[in-house]
Design an enzyme around this catalytic site. Structure first.
Site, mmCIF file in Angstrom:
data_model
loop_
_atom_site.group_PDB
_atom_site.id
_atom_site.type_symbol
_atom_site.label_atom_id
_atom_site.label_comp_id
_atom_site.label_asym_id
_atom_site.label_seq_id
_atom_site.Cartn_x
_atom_site.Cartn_y
_atom_site.Cartn_z
ATOM 1 N N ARG A 169 0.866 -1.175 0.000
ATOM 2 C CA ARG A 169 0.000 0.000 0.000
ATOM 3 C C ARG A 169 0.907 1.229 0.000
ATOM 4 N NH1 ARG A 169 -2.244 -0.007 6.317
ATOM 5 N NH2 ARG A 169 -0.221 0.396 7.239
ATOM 6 N N ASN A 223 -5.036 7.721 4.691
ATOM 7 C CA ASN A 223 -4.727 6.956 5.891
ATOM 8 C C ASN A 223 -3.273 7.180 6.267
ATOM 9 O OD1 ASN A 223 -5.674 4.761 7.802
ATOM 10 N ND2 ASN A 223 -3.777 3.841 7.029
ATOM 11 N N GLU A 224 -3.066 7.647 7.480
ATOM 12 C CA GLU A 224 -1.713 7.787 8.024
ATOM 13 C C GLU A 224 -0.723 8.333 6.992
ATOM 14 O OE1 GLU A 224 -0.603 4.024 9.710
ATOM 15 O OE2 GLU A 224 -1.757 4.392 11.516
ATOM 16 N N GLU A 252 -7.623 4.591 15.755
ATOM 17 C CA GLU A 252 -7.267 3.172 15.610
ATOM 18 C C GLU A 252 -6.494 2.704 16.821
ATOM 19 O OE1 GLU A 252 -4.919 1.988 12.259
ATOM 20 O OE2 GLU A 252 -6.109 3.168 10.861
ATOM 21 N N GLU A 276 -2.244 -8.245 6.336
ATOM 22 C CA GLU A 276 -2.375 -8.118 7.790
ATOM 23 C C GLU A 276 -3.360 -9.131 8.359
ATOM 24 O OE1 GLU A 276 -0.929 -3.609 8.696
ATOM 25 O OE2 GLU A 276 -3.062 -3.832 8.314
ATOM 26 N N HIS A 295 -3.439 -9.609 12.109
ATOM 27 C CA HIS A 295 -3.707 -8.477 13.001
ATOM 28 C C HIS A 295 -5.096 -8.655 13.609
ATOM 29 C CE1 HIS A 295 -4.379 -4.368 14.334
ATOM 30 N NE2 HIS A 295 -3.107 -4.133 14.116
#
Ligand code: GAL
Length: 682
Positions: free
Chosen positions: A106, A144-145, A298, A346, A349
């Site tokens: 990503r 995102n981030e 998050e 992930e 996770h």
């Protein structure tokens, strides 16, 4: 939204449609109120250039609306689809070493590449046009981030424009970057490049400016999307989720002014220090938010990848950490992610619904937390904190440069130590930017503030003159904003304020002995990593080096300046010795049992005490009031189970001012308010 937000990233595109119905039923069972949808769904939304497939998302949002669940709708720009990279090779990021990365993970984009900018705005516009009136839409979650680095030619061109605006002329840039050293003088703007891989030490001022530029360039990408969302949905708040890490070239102080709600992601990576790390992250978020509410966007519900191995959360920790965040002003708790993925990068996770399904400890804890949070929704008002830590990302970036006297003198270590010592002492800390308003704070800690501009030096001096107490630690104030050494003795910017002159630095291989003056306290303590040859110029020595090259010279000093005091610590102390210096500076540890965390909030005539027990034993605290967690009354004392917590609405005496505003932003958007210290007895 009324009440606290509760939910997480919801990625229905990973699941067949029948699972969506179970999802909404389980969300209702768990008390979920808000989900972030679509963060990584670009390839499902726009499978080929300009062809949008909204049908699935229509159905998801309708289902959520019918279930009474609000949506934090994400723009999917953090993960461009495969076609994008194939069509726009020049928009894929290039490492410092010149490798162009490919699609496959990503965050493969360059915020300066025109095709990426255009595609991002186009998909954001398409989403806003489609869902502007959807009843589920509560908030926009851009990207995102943010935090991807790139060194490509688009970046080089944008960097040059940014440098022109910052420095005005090549002469000024050459001077600021000290390019006369090693024959680096630039004769043409086109000669300047991002700090790409090079033969030996890079130019530190170039690297520092590049990080500043990257923060601004990335912010520009956010702003472009925000503008479109604002235009089409003027009443819907817009945010993005901040993440804090050494790889993130974002100055959160500046970004905080651009989001309608500060949101952070937090994943503690040290199991034994998870509570301490949580407090640190939440205090930072509160500072960025300028005392306004913020949101934990998050966290992990279960197992989390920490870089080397997976860490599971202990029973009860999901709630304990969540309440730590809420105590410090988070208006809720969100997770990554709602349902643990069965495949993809992930897959291991944790999720709010783990692989085992809802019949699991984790889901039961999630459901219990969903029942608890509404009981805490009444808590509003400022967090009581009158001690601040100065936090400056630019000093951090500058201190990460190679070629400094000691690679062990790390800014984040110093910052964490300052916070840790306060946290273990039961003192709730604020964070402040050097250009922010410091007057609400009684004491300000200044860990290794390497870069100090003239304006910052004046502000710190004024703070002390007006009665504030400053505790400055080693390797502060030695360089200007271009990472150039201030001459004439260290710490150049703060010499007069501290009443000292440092002639030289002596990084240490072995700890050194320091003898405190005065009768109280230990006979000797240790300093490590760093030492300095300090000469008194008006200050008093509180402790001196013993033995070695600095035998008998001052190690810790205090200088009265105006109505205040400025302390200087010229070496790295251990936590106990640092605690003792803080006590001398007027920050005594609170009389709470070790491992018990107290956070006080004060609203309009009501006070709340958050009490969290991070130990494995039962603890007792002194308080009178009503525990919102259990509904029970506490009369003088309250027992906390191991790992337990209480949130007590109390009429107990509040001895600190309710600081509702914090220094917030390098660009002068401080909103701090100084309230009189008052003893409120009801
Ligand atoms: C966050 C990220 C999420 C997920 C999570 C895993 O940093 O925003 O998408 O990757 O980490 O811990």
């Amino acid at each position: 939204m009324d009440g606290l937000c509760y939910g997480g990233d919801y990625n229905p595109e990973q699941w067949p449609e029948e699972v969506w119905h179970e999802d909404v039923a389980l969300m209702r069972e768990a008390g979920v109120t808000l989900v972030t949808v679509g963060v990584f769904s670009w390839s499902s939304l726009e499978p080929s250039p300009g062809r949008f497939t909204f049908g699935w998302l229509d159905r998801v949002l309708d289902l959520l609306a019918a279930g009474g669940i609000k949506v934090n709708l994400a723009t999917p720009t953090a993960s461009p689809p495969p076609w994008f990279g194939l069509a726009h090779h020049d928009a894929l990021p290039v490492t410092a070493g010149g490798t162009r990365l490919t699609h496959g993970s990503r965050d493969t984009y360059c915020v300066c590449a025109p095709p990426y900018r255009e595609a991002s705005v186009r998909v954001a516009r398409a989403l806003a046009e489609r869902y502007r009136d959807h009843p589920a839409l509560a908030m926009w979650h851009v990207h995102n981030e943010y935090g991807t680095w790139c060194h490509c030619d688009h970046v080089a061109a944008a960097f040059r424009d940014w440098l022109r605006a910052r420095h005005g002329s090549l002469d000024a840039l050459n001077d600021a970057w000290t390019t006369a050293f090693w024959s680096q003088s630039y004769a043409d703007w086109d000669e300047i490049a991002p700090p790409r891989a090079t033969q030996y030490l890079p130019n530190p001022a170039q690297s520092l400016d590049f990080r500043r530029f990257l923060s601004d360039a990335t912010l520009d990408h956010y702003r472009a999307q925000k503008a479109v969302l604002r235009e089409l949905t003027p009443d819907v708040p817009v945010t993005t989720n901040f993440v804090f890490g050494s790889w993130v070239p974002v100055n959160n102080w500046e970004w905080a002014g651009e989001v309608d709600l500060v949101a952070i992601d937090h994943y503690p990576d040290d199991r034994e220090r998870a509570a301490e790390q949580t407090a640190f992250a939440a205090d930072l978020a509160r500072a960025w938010a300028g005392g306004r509410p913020w949101l934990l966007m998050e966290q992990a519900a279960g197992i989390v990848y920490t870089g080397t191995r997976m860490r599971a959360k202990r029973p009860g920790e999901i709630a304990l950490h969540t309440v730590q965040h809420v105590a410090r002003g988070s208006r809720g708790a969100m997770f990554f992610q709602w349902r643990a993925s069965r495949g993809g990068s992930e897959l291991w996770h944790g999720g709010m619904v783990p692989h085992a399904g809802p019949d699991s400890r984790i889901f039961r804890e999630i459901r219990d937390l969903g029942r608890l949070l509404p009981r805490l929704a009444e808590v509003e008002g400022g967090v009581l904190a009158d001690v601040a830590i100065l936090w400056d990302p630019e000093s951090w970036w500058a201190l990460e440069a190679p070629g400094l006297p000691s690679q062990e003198a790390r800014y984040l270590d110093a910052l964490h130590q300052a916070h840790r010592v306060l946290w273990h002492g039961g003192v709730t800390a604020g964070f402040a930017h050097p250009s922010g308003e410091l007057s609400p704070y009684r004491v300000v800690l200044v860990p290794s503030l390497y870069l100090v501009s003239d304006a910052t030096a004046r502000a710190l001096t004024a703070y002390v003159e007006q009665g504030g107490t400053l505790v400055v630690s080693f390797f502060s104030g030695v360089a200007d904003e271009h990472a150039r050494v201030r001459l004439g003795g260290h710490p150049g910017a703060l010499r007069d304020l501290l009443g000292i002159r440092v002639e030289e630095f002596l990084p240490l291989d072995e700890p050194v002995t320091i003898r405190p003056h005065g009768d109280d306290g230990p006979p000797t303590i240790n300093g490590s990593i760093w030492s300095e040859r300090v000469e008194l110029r008006g200050a008093t020595a509180l402790a001196s080096y013993e033995g070695g090259d600095l035998d008998g010279l001052p190690a810790i000093t205090r200088h009265r300046h105006g109505a205040g005091r400025a302390f200087y610590v010229s070496t790295r102390l251990d936590d106990d010795a640092y605690t003792a210096v803080l006590a001398a500076a007027g920050v005594p540890a609170e009389p709470v049992p070790a491992g018990v965390e107290l956070v006080r909030r004060s609203g309009d005539g009501v006070n709340w005490l958050f009490a969290l027990n991070h130990t494995a034993a039962e603890q007792e605290i002194a308080v009178t009031g009503t525990d919102l967690v259990t509904g029970a009354s506490a009369d003088d004392a309250l027992r906390l189970a191991p790992g337990g917590f209480a949130v007590v609405r109390t009429r107990d005496v509040v001895v600190q001012p309710a600081i509702t505003g914090y220094a917030c932003g390098a660009r002068g958007s401080a909103t701090a308010s100084q309230e009189d210290v008052k003893r409120r007895e009801q």
